[in-house]
Design a protein around this motif. Structure first.
Motif, PDB file in Angstrom:
ATOM      1  N   ASN A 136       0.734  -1.203  -0.081  1.00  0.00           N
ATOM      2  CA  ASN A 136       0.057  -0.046   0.068  1.00  0.00           C
ATOM      3  C   ASN A 136       0.969   1.180   0.036  1.00  0.00           C
ATOM      4  N   GLN A 137       0.545   2.200  -0.897  1.00  0.00           N
ATOM      5  CA  GLN A 137       1.256   3.405  -0.903  1.00  0.00           C
ATOM      6  C   GLN A 137       0.670   4.692  -0.497  1.00  0.00           C
ATOM      7  N   VAL A 138      -0.617   4.586  -0.264  1.00  0.00           N
ATOM      8  CA  VAL A 138      -1.534   5.599   0.217  1.00  0.00           C
ATOM      9  C   VAL A 138      -1.741   5.223   1.511  1.00  0.00           C
ATOM     10  N   PRO A 141      -3.281   7.029   4.674  1.00  0.00           N
ATOM     11  CA  PRO A 141      -3.701   8.220   5.561  1.00  0.00           C
ATOM     12  C   PRO A 141      -4.182   7.599   6.897  1.00  0.00           C
ATOM     13  N   LEU A 149      -9.555  -4.065   1.803  1.00  0.00           N
ATOM     14  CA  LEU A 149      -9.178  -2.930   1.788  1.00  0.00           C
ATOM     15  C   LEU A 149     -10.463  -1.845   2.058  1.00  0.00           C
ATOM     16  N   PRO A 162     -10.969   7.597   3.494  1.00  0.00           N
ATOM     17  CA  PRO A 162      -9.704   8.325   2.793  1.00  0.00           C
ATOM     18  C   PRO A 162      -9.684   7.566   1.370  1.00  0.00           C
ATOM     19  N   ASP A 163      -9.033   8.104   0.477  1.00  0.00           N
ATOM     20  CA  ASP A 163      -8.360   7.468  -0.709  1.00  0.00           C
ATOM     21  C   ASP A 163      -7.372   6.397  -0.160  1.00  0.00           C
ATOM     22  N   LEU A 164      -7.442   5.097  -0.672  1.00  0.00           N
ATOM     23  CA  LEU A 164      -6.789   4.112  -0.495  1.00  0.00           C
ATOM     24  C   LEU A 164      -5.887   3.432  -1.664  1.00  0.00           C
ATOM     25  N   ASP A 165      -5.287   2.497  -1.607  1.00  0.00           N
ATOM     26  CA  ASP A 165      -4.708   1.782  -2.652  1.00  0.00           C
ATOM     27  C   ASP A 165      -4.074   0.472  -2.229  1.00  0.00           C
ATOM     28  N   LEU A 166      -3.761  -0.325  -3.319  1.00  0.00           N
ATOM     29  CA  LEU A 166      -3.186  -1.861  -2.953  1.00  0.00           C
ATOM     30  C   LEU A 166      -2.654  -2.273  -4.176  1.00  0.00           C
ATOM     31  N   GLU A 167      -1.629  -2.931  -4.103  1.00  0.00           N
ATOM     32  CA  GLU A 167      -0.751  -3.220  -5.113  1.00  0.00           C
ATOM     33  C   GLU A 167      -0.070  -4.771  -4.935  1.00  0.00           C
TER      34      GLU A 167
END
Lengths: 340, 340
Positions: free
Chosen positions: A292-294, A296, B147, B286-291
């Motif tokens: 995860n790079q984002v 908060p 997520l 919030p905005d979130l991400d995953l890779e």
């Protein structure tokens, strides 16, 4: 189904965000307890509006609990078992479920077994549940345990996470030994009496969520040095090259079934361009990864706790960790629509 | 607890890996069904050793099921409901639980509602469970739903995944229209009768796993063109610049509760250095991400299915999707140690 009633135990930055999120999920805030803002209203100590804004912060938890008889207490006052045990027991004895951000309580059966057993017993006696959630629940436990569920054989799971000392003010910067020489750091480390790392409790939760039996837990701590002169905003100073800008705790948990769990947690002064990330690598069949790079973190902490609320209200009585709750799930609609 | 007995229905590449993983988890393989290798042993069609290697592949599923009465059938014969429905019903009527890799059955209540209801009914009548798992279960459903569980408000969740046409041989390369001109592609797309995308079924599972109600589902398809002459190994040809090297299916699912779920799935000829990845971005609070960057899909497919086996054996009877099973979990130890 009626709106759940909530007492906020702690009304700082996290408590205020959680209170707002709870109101947006149709909870009713019926009381507030804190040490430092007694006599003020929630409207004064946070940005809440409506009925909740008129709730007055009080000092005597037992009095508030006896009067309001809440379904749930949200506790955001401390990180360690020794600091939350008595407040949690008070809530449980008043018949309130409790969800907290006390990091140690994410999974404290190994780090504080006797106190955990006492909380478990009192919760069962009173037919209520105590759970800790927060950012770790999602990013250091559930995503990791889910990734592990796609592997056939696991030799090691290794996470790397970091946080910026400059995000948290001077007290934490001093805790991270910012500005020390290598000798000062070594001297501090040799005598420091530090509480268990949050990493250790998180890995214990990963093990429990994966049906693994913890054998040994160790923590090693390594300083991080400035490679050039670096600005530390938290201390309003410049750290010369070669001095400490923070440190990394490396927690290792071995399990009876084989998988070795590792979490490297770095708290340091960031260089320009550096950002938090949460990265996990799994070695086994097959090798896997996750990042995860984002991050908060203050919002994921609060949102994750709030999404856990219906599960905690529905749970069996006792000390129930996030390893024993259903899969972490987004809450569509009000809390009351998710109650059993 | 006794070893679970398993019949392999399909003994191709995936079936062979799964059979090996099951044996390493202490399952007993008591039969094998397939169309193309009848009369050969599992030792001849795979690298299995021991007793399982002497199991002979047979053509008549009903006969094998009646003779062996397995606890579980592992089905790896097809992707779509229309191709697996009758074989699945045969297994259920013989009192066997079934876990399959039929991608549509990851969540087929919307794409094949009547057939799904029939399978559900027959499974209940016979006290057994039918579930589909595989790579999608972990990477397109469980990680995504987890997520989402760290967000307070979700406007959109958008996933991007891709696969390399050159990994799958000439038939799939032709299915992806490799070598078409823009006009040929448009003509094909205008008249093509394509089955539901796997993306749609996966998003329906994400919605179900998150307590969201599907409103509308749409799929748009966009060609990907070669920006320079490109080698296509699967077709043993060079695709000139400007011609099609594959396409992207963009699935969009809207929900009554608000969150919009999107999956962009690209199957194309990769350029040197391109690799599979699985990346999700969440917009909301919030905005979130995953890779995930390491994606050994054939192994995660098999390992995930095998980790689901005890949950399927423990599940209530019926068509139970991975949205309704407990959290995906690594299996430490043999299958029998996880049975209720």
């Amino acid at each position: 189904m009626k709106k759940p009633t909530v007492v906020m135990f702690g009304v700082g930055a996290m408590g205020s965000i959680i209170a707002r999120m709870l109101l947006e999920r149709d909870a009713e805030i019926v009381g507030a307890v804190a040490r430092s803002t007694v006599g003020k209203t929630l409207g004064e100590v946070s940005s809440l509006e409506g009925d909740a804004a008129r709730v007055v912060v009080e000092a005597d938890a037992a009095e508030v609990l006896a009067r309001t008889k809440p379904d749930l207490v949200v506790m955001t006052i401390a990180s360690y078992m020794e600091d939350v045990k008595e407040p949690v027991l008070t809530c449980l004895r008043h018949g309130a479920n409790v969800i907290s951000l006390a990091e140690e309580n994410l999974y404290s059966w190994h780090t504080s077994p006797e106190d955990t057993a006492e909380i478990d017993r009192v919760a069962r006696e009173n037919g209520v549940t105590y759970t800790c959630s927060g950012h770790q629940d999602g990013y250091w436990v559930q995503l990791v345990a889910t990734l592990m569920g796609t592997a056939h054989r696991i030799d090691e799971v290794r996470g790397k996470a970091s946080w910026n000392v400059d995000d948290f003010g001077p007290e934490l910067a001093r805790d991270q030994q910012v500005g020390d020489t290598a000798e000062e750091f070594a001297a501090w480390l040799g005598t420091a009496e530090r509480p268990p790392t949050f990493g250790r409790n998180s890995l214990h939760a990963v093990a429990a969520a994966s049906g693994l039996t913890v054998e040994h837990s160790t923590t090693e701590t390594e300083p991080v040095f400035a490679t050039e002169d670096m600005r530390c905003a938290a201390l309003d100073t410049t750290v010369p090259a070669g001095r400490v800008i923070g440190f990394t705790d490396i927690d290792v948990v071995t399990t009876k079934e084989g998988p070795r769990l590792v979490l490297e947690m770095t708290g340091k002064v960031y260089s320009p361009g550096e950002a938090d990330s949460n990265a996990w690598v799994l070695k086994g069949e097959p090798d896997l990864d996750l990042e995860n790079q984002v991050l908060p973190t203050h919002l994921t902490t609060c949102a994750t706790l709030v999404n856990r609320v219906p599960q905690v209200l529905n749970a069996e009585p006792g000390y129930v960790t996030v390893a024993g709750l259903p899969r972490l799930q987004y809450m569509g609609g009000p809390i009351s629509s998710h109650l059993a």
